[in-house]
Design an enzyme around this catalytic site. Structure first.
Site, PDB file in Angstrom:
ATOM      1  N   HIS A 102     -11.287 -29.338 -33.093  1.00 20.07           N
ATOM      2  CA  HIS A 102     -10.930 -27.914 -33.205  1.00 20.07           C
ATOM      3  C   HIS A 102     -10.279 -27.436 -31.915  1.00 20.07           C
ATOM      4  O   HIS A 102     -10.278 -28.131 -30.899  1.00 20.07           O
ATOM      5  CB  HIS A 102     -12.168 -27.063 -33.505  1.00 20.07           C
ATOM      6  N   ASP A 104     -10.524 -23.892 -29.661  1.00 21.78           N
ATOM      7  CA  ASP A 104     -11.414 -22.735 -29.617  1.00 21.78           C
ATOM      8  C   ASP A 104     -10.713 -21.439 -30.034  1.00 21.78           C
ATOM      9  O   ASP A 104      -9.643 -21.105 -29.519  1.00 21.78           O
ATOM     10  CB  ASP A 104     -11.984 -22.548 -28.203  1.00 21.78           C
ATOM     11  N   HIS A 257     -10.252 -30.448 -29.267  1.00 17.54           N
ATOM     12  CA  HIS A 257     -11.376 -31.197 -28.717  1.00 17.54           C
ATOM     13  C   HIS A 257     -12.487 -31.306 -29.747  1.00 17.54           C
ATOM     14  O   HIS A 257     -12.483 -30.613 -30.764  1.00 17.54           O
ATOM     15  CB  HIS A 257     -11.887 -30.577 -27.416  1.00 17.54           C
ATOM     16  N   ARG A 273     -20.656 -22.353 -20.769  1.00 21.86           N
ATOM     17  CA  ARG A 273     -19.207 -22.262 -20.997  1.00 21.86           C
ATOM     18  C   ARG A 273     -18.716 -20.843 -20.833  1.00 21.86           C
ATOM     19  O   ARG A 273     -19.365 -19.905 -21.302  1.00 21.86           O
ATOM     20  CB  ARG A 273     -18.880 -22.738 -22.406  1.00 21.86           C
TER      21      ARG A 273
HETATM   22  C1  OGA Z   1     -16.895 -25.934 -26.897  1.00 24.22           C
HETATM   23  C2  OGA Z   1     -17.051 -27.245 -27.490  1.00 24.22           C
HETATM   24  C3  OGA Z   1     -17.792 -29.455 -27.062  1.00 24.22           C
HETATM   25  C4  OGA Z   1     -18.943 -30.126 -26.417  1.00 24.22           C
HETATM   26  O1  OGA Z   1     -17.655 -25.589 -25.995  1.00 24.22           O
HETATM   27  O2  OGA Z   1     -15.979 -25.205 -27.292  1.00 24.22           O
HETATM   28  O3  OGA Z   1     -16.439 -27.509 -28.479  1.00 24.22           O
HETATM   29  O4  OGA Z   1     -18.832 -31.342 -26.204  1.00 24.22           O
HETATM   30  N1  OGA Z   1     -17.842 -28.090 -26.862  1.00 24.22           N
HETATM   31  O5  OGA Z   1     -19.949 -29.474 -26.150  1.00 24.22           O
HETATM   32 MN    MN Z   2     -14.862 -25.911 -28.723  1.00 25.77          MN
END
Ligand code: OGA
Ligand code: MN
Length: 283
Positions: A102, A104, A257, A273
């Site tokens: 995806h 974000d 990702h 994050r």
């Molecule tokens: C995010 C995500 C991936 C992860 O924080 O947007 O997709 O590996 N994380 O935690």
């Molecule tokens: Mn993500």
């Protein structure tokens, strides 16, 4: 500051920068240049408290507060906590977040520019994050395919990821319908120009893209399936194996990702994050 490439098409390790304190203007500019060039930056061995993470991230733009309010750090809504365990050491309501390819917030009219993630705790094994280059993937397409894709648009929605992936993950708490209704689908160009690097980048993702608007469903689905296979092939992927106290920053305008949910049950993975606001992708 030293920047070393981490794979052929994207990702770099950045040494000699302390994100725990404010960066001077030149260093900050070098970090931004490196992000535009490599799309994913890894800063190993950082000591970053939440206020410093917010301060660093906010230099790139306004910070967003995530839609899943229960996962925000108390008193600091700019920080979204991704964890598989609650503070009581129980399985979190949304384990294995993002375990599908995806980009974000592509379900918003103005998707996120990028994110900064700090690894507070990492599992003993597993829990990597994979990133792919949507710029390199575009460049590698044939001129015929590019001509077909140019000018198309796609519909993106938050509900699509829930219906396709999230609700099938054991232990996932149901999401209130009103959250979907509050986020109607949006339209984005299928290929856009990166506003800083000027590179053309594909802009579809299995998580949030519902369909290609200008094609019959069967044709659109076949093309999306091809594009996902193409974009996530090894030559366009950097797979990050986390160490505790890594900071990883990614550019959503040029990447997808995916979290790899392969760690042991009960082994804690705890990430903080921040999410930086961006602008609408332009075809
Ligand atoms: C995010 C995500 C991936 C992860 O924080 O947007 O997709 O590996 N994380 O935690
Ligand atoms: Mn993500």
């Amino acid at each position: 500051m030293r920047v070393e490439r981490a794979s052929r098409t994207l990702g770099a390790r950045v040494q000699g920068v302390d994100l725990g304190r404010p960066l001077d203007a030149d260093t900050f500019d070098s970090v931004r240049d490196a992000l535009n060039r490599h799309s994913v930056l890894v800063f190993p061995e950082q000591e970053v408290e939440p206020p410093a993470q917010v301060e660093f991230s906010a230099r790139f733009g306004r910070l967003k507060h995530h839609v899943l309010k229960e996962n925000l750090l108390p008193g600091m809504p700019e920080i979204y906590v991704l964890t598989n365990m609650t503070s009581q050491n129980e399985v979190a309501p949304r384990p294995y977040a993002g375990a599908y390819w995806h980009t974000d917030l592509s379900y918003e009219a103005e998707p996120a520019f990028g994110s900064v993630m700090y690894a507070v705790e990492v599992p003993e094994v597993g829990g990597d994050t994979m990133f792919c280059s949507m710029a390199a993937a575009w460049d590698a397409l044939s001129e015929r395919m590019k001509a077909l894709l140019e000018g198309l648009t796609a519909t993106h929605s938050f509900e699509h990821a829930y219906e396709t992936f999230v609700k099938h993950i054991p232990g996932t708490a149901p999401i209130d319908r009103r959250r979907f209704d509050a986020r109607p689908p949006v339209t984005h160009p299928l290929v856009h120009t990166h506003p800083e690097s000027g590179r053309r980048c594909l802009y579809v993702n299995p998580g949030f893209t519902e369909r290609i608007n200008e094609l019959p469903p069967a044709e659109g689905e076949a093309i999306l399936a091809f594009l996902y296979e193409h974009c996530t092939s090894e030559r366009f992927v950097y797979r990050h194996r986390w160490s505790r106290h890594d900071v990883v920053m990614w550019d959503n305008r040029a990447t997808m990702h995916k979290a790899v949910p392969d760690y042991d049950d009960g082994d804690s993975r705890y990430m903080r994050r921040t999410t930086i606001a961006g602008s609408a992708p332009r075809g």
